[in-house]
Design an enzyme around this catalytic site. Structure first.
Site, mmCIF file in Angstrom:
data_model
loop_
_atom_site.group_PDB
_atom_site.id
_atom_site.type_symbol
_atom_site.label_atom_id
_atom_site.label_comp_id
_atom_site.label_asym_id
_atom_site.label_seq_id
_atom_site.Cartn_x
_atom_site.Cartn_y
_atom_site.Cartn_z
ATOM 1 N N ASP A 174 0.842 -1.196 0.000
ATOM 2 C CA ASP A 174 0.000 0.000 0.000
ATOM 3 C C ASP A 174 0.876 1.245 0.000
ATOM 4 O O ASP A 174 2.098 1.162 0.172
ATOM 5 C CB ASP A 174 -0.953 -0.017 1.215
ATOM 6 C CG ASP A 174 -0.221 -0.152 2.539
ATOM 7 O OD1 ASP A 174 0.536 0.774 2.888
ATOM 8 O OD2 ASP A 174 -0.384 -1.184 3.224
ATOM 9 N N GLU A 206 20.953 -23.337 -18.113
ATOM 10 C CA GLU A 206 20.250 -22.393 -17.237
ATOM 11 C C GLU A 206 21.227 -21.373 -16.657
ATOM 12 O O GLU A 206 20.901 -20.197 -16.503
ATOM 13 C CB GLU A 206 19.556 -23.143 -16.096
ATOM 14 C CG GLU A 206 18.247 -23.785 -16.518
ATOM 15 C CD GLU A 206 17.594 -24.574 -15.395
ATOM 16 O OE1 GLU A 206 16.362 -24.629 -15.367
ATOM 17 O OE2 GLU A 206 18.326 -25.146 -14.556
#
Ligand code: DGJ
Length: 731
Positions: A534, A614
């Site tokens: 928030d 990877e």
């Protein structure tokens, strides 16, 4: 001047929007208008002069049956005085009555931005053109008054509101509801967009028409929470990313909140936002004040993208003072997903060494480093390193990591306690707990009682001592349960309605005491993933962990929803191993990396288990991210397609403010129509300028890129990612 007052009219002018209020002939403050910029000095003609039968008329209106508080648009609505819509305030006066009718008393206009003494707010930068308006409304009988605060960030098209109650009455009053902002629209043809979800599923986007009655979202979980975000949009039904009116409301508060959009019987709309009134009752002594948190508001006449750009700009530039907001953030590797509670120094050092080779800048030790913390059941509260796992404690580990040329980060969950901890054994009364009732546990933990000053002092010291002893460069501040059993042993029984809010005041004090005293530490917020994302948290944390769901396709949806209010540079996003721990889905490495570039980028995997391919990918994408970090963090962000549409792909884009470069990303989703032609329509470029696309070698105009788009290669497997780097040619 952004704010003017003439003929009883207040007009707030931002770059593209106008907000207008009027002091009525009887002293009530009427809300007239919020929307696209207008030059008119008084638009009160929009209030129809009709008798609304059965509505009450205040005494001072005399024979005028038109004048009714329920039919007229109010700026701060009264209580128990004939306005039956959602009240801005509910209180119990010293005489036991519930009435409040605020009438204009005085006002002040000044340059600069107001602040609140107990709550976080946005701030104005030096030299930035921001003006404040303060209006005092007073109840003539009780002398309780309300100060309405407005700030206009003209260039950013943002208006903030907050409110302060001043008890000028002859004794203590009990405040039971106090909205930060409320505003009335004379019409109701709106949709509401809200962001709901749960742990692993944060900020899902829900758009629906407003219905008659109260359309409400909120939280009384003690935090803003996973279930609803304290941000909502009201928009025209035709509004899309590029066109139409949209209003955004974001509460600068991390505790219980409510957002109401009420469509009344006349099909008018009242919007109200503030602290949730459930279990809220604040005693305010004669002469004392109470501050309601700030609401950040924006109007866009150009759809949702423009609305998001304004919110991104204000949160990026006016929320957090940390120097990290504007600096490049470290690419970090976090120990949680690969190791959970099972590790020792040697394992961590080995992981850090490999990740350093892959290009990571920082190693972060997550949960499990302290006390008897070998699972979720013990140790929370005991912020002392477990020397069996970490000989020499945090300083020794930090030193070895630093010696590799990496920085070092550490996890805390200061607000919580396990009953199996030294802290709980010493202070069982330091947690929220209702007398004579067994507490509800969540993740085997209880909430510390942050309404208590002694608990706050203890936590500030406990965390600061670790930080000061251990050369910590980054802190992940976690919070992993909702509050219930809200009762504090520190306060008398009749003050328990204050505890939810006092908890937040305590939390902000702790954050001030830890974060603001360590300007060289980067702090990341977290709450079981993104359960406390928030505006108020953004004043402390330049970045917040978006979700514990690190599965790329799930993240596309979560990050899409998060992007409506919150800037990309605030979203914690990492690449994790496949199959994903939560969803069991396998997704190519590139797709995971491109999705994590929609944020602060990092890794949550064991690099020792990676394949050669990877590892090479990892190094390549880390470099690619670094190359574009400035553009991703500082550019304008566009949602090019929605992951909810039945589209073959989800796409998004970052465009530099000067429109000289852009990064377009897309991930294929629905492959059921294999041979459909797919074009990614790029936005925000100069239509007449030419742009070179690095990956295809094409040179296209901004207009072609927008109207025709970039053609995606045909028939790609599901979850294939594409990136396109666009550079404007000098012509
Ligand atoms: C919840 C967080 O979201 C995770 O990333 C991790 O830090 C765990 N808590 C640790 O308990």
């Amino acid at each position: 001047m952004a704010i003017s007052f003439a003929n009883n009219i207040f007009t707030l002018q931002a770059k593209n929007s106008t907000y207008q209020m009027k002091i009525s002939e009887h002293g009530h403050l009427l809300h007239l208008y919020y929307g696209s910029k207008i030059a008119d000095k008084d638009v009160s003609y929009l209030i129809p002069r009709v008798i609304r039968s059965h509505e009450s008329n205040p005494d001072e209106a005399g024979e005028d049956r038109v004048y009714s508080l329920c039919a007229y648009p109010q700026e701060f609505s009264s209580n128990d005085a004939g306005d039956y819509r959602i009240p801005s305030i509910e209180l119990v006066n010293t005489d036991g009555s519930y009435s409040f009718v605020g009438k204009y008393k005085s006002h002040k206009i000044y340059s600069g931005k107001y602040s609140l003494s107990t709550l976080p707010t946005l701030y104005a930068n030096e030299g930035e053109d921001v003006e404040t308006l303060e209006i005092i409304l007073e109840d003539a009988v009780t002398h309780v008054s309300v100060k309405l605060l407005y700030a206009v960030f003209a260039e950013k098209d943002i208006i903030t509101r907050a409110a302060v109650l001043l008890n000028g009455s002859d004794g203590e009053i009990r405040l039971q509801r106090f909205m930060s902002a409320s505003l009335d629209f004379m019409t109701s043809d709106f949709d509401m967009i809200e962001f709901f979800g749960h742990h692993y599923y944060e900020r899902q986007t829900d758009r629906h028409p407003l219905t008659h009655g109260i359309n409400e979202i909120g939280s009384f979980r003690g935090s803003s929470g996973h279930f609803h975000n304290p941000f909502a949009i009201i928009c025209d039904k035709k509004t899309d990313e590029d066109i139409g009116n949209a209003y955004g409301f974001c509460l600068m508060y991390s505790g219980n909140f409510v957002f109401d959009a009420e469509m009344d019987g006349y099909s008018q709309t009242r919007v109200a936002m503030g602290i949730h009134p459930k279990q809220f009752e604040f005693h305010i002594a004669k002469g004392d004040c109470f501050e309601a948190p700030e609401v950040v508001m924006c109007h866009s006449a150009k759809g949702l993208s423009k609305l998001s750009h304004s919110f991104h700009d204000i949160f990026r530039e006016n929320a957090c003072k940390s120097r990290f907001v504007h600096s490049k953030r470290p690419v970090l590797i976090n120990s949680w997903e690969p190791f959970r509670f099972t590790f020792d120094s040697e394992k961590l050092i080995k992981t850090a060494e490999i990740s350093k080779k892959l290009g990571a800048d920082m190693f972060v030790l997550d949960d499990g480093w302290f006390g008897e913390r070998n699972d979720e059941k013990a140790g929370l509260g005991d912020w002392v390193a477990n020397e069996e796992k970490l000989p020499g404690g945090i300083p020794a580990l930090a030193e070895r990591i630093h010696a590799m040329g990496m920085s070092f980060g550490l996890w805390f969950e200061p607000e919580m306690v396990n009953e199996n901890s030294d802290l709980y054994r010493a202070h069982p009364d330091w947690c929220l707990r209702v007398p004579n009732r067994a507490p509800s546990r969540s993740r085997h933990q209880l909430c510390l009682d942050l309404s208590r000053p002694d608990v706050c002092d203890y936590l500030i010291n406990a965390v600061n001592s670790v930080l000061e002893a251990g050369s910590v460069d980054y802190v992940k501040w976690d919070y992993n349960r909702y509050v219930c059993d809200v009762y504090s042993a520190y306060y008398p029984h009749d003050r328990q309605g204050e505890i939810y809010h006092r908890y937040m005041l305590g939390l902000y004090r702790i954050l001030d005491g830890i974060i603001k005293t360590h300007p060289d530490i980067l702090f990341e917020g977290c709450s079981g993933g993104g359960g406390r994302y928030d505006g108020a948290m953004l004043t402390y944390f330049p970045q917040i962990w978006c979700s514990d769901n690190t599965d790329a396709p799930s993240r596309l949806v979560i990050q899409y929803g998060t992007s409506f209010a919150y800037p990309i540079c605030t979203m914690g996003a990492h690449v994790s191993a496949c199959p994903n721990k939560k969803t069991k889905r396998n997704v190519p490495f590139k797709t995971r990396a491109v999705t994590a570039m929609h944020g602060t980028f990092g890794y949550e995997l064991d690099p020792a288990k990676m394949t050669e391919k990877e590892m090479a990918d990892c190094a390549e994408y880390t470099e690619f991210y670094r190359k574009h970090q400035e553009l991703i963090f500082g550019g304008d962000y566009y949602r090019l397609s929605s992951p909810y549409d039945e589209s073959i792909f989800t796409a998004w884009e970052f465009v530099s403010k000067d429109k000289t470069e852009a990064l377009v990303c897309a991930v294929t989703q629905d492959i059921s129509i294999l041979d459909k032609n797919c074009y990614v329509h790029v936005r925000g470029l100069e239509p007449d300028a030419l742009y070179k696309i690095e990956q295809t070698g094409q040179t296209l105009s901004g207009a072609a890129l927008q109207n025709i788009g970039i053609l995606l290669p045909h028939t790609q497997p599901q979850y294939t990612a594409f990136v396109f780097e666009l550079k404007r040619l000098n012509t």
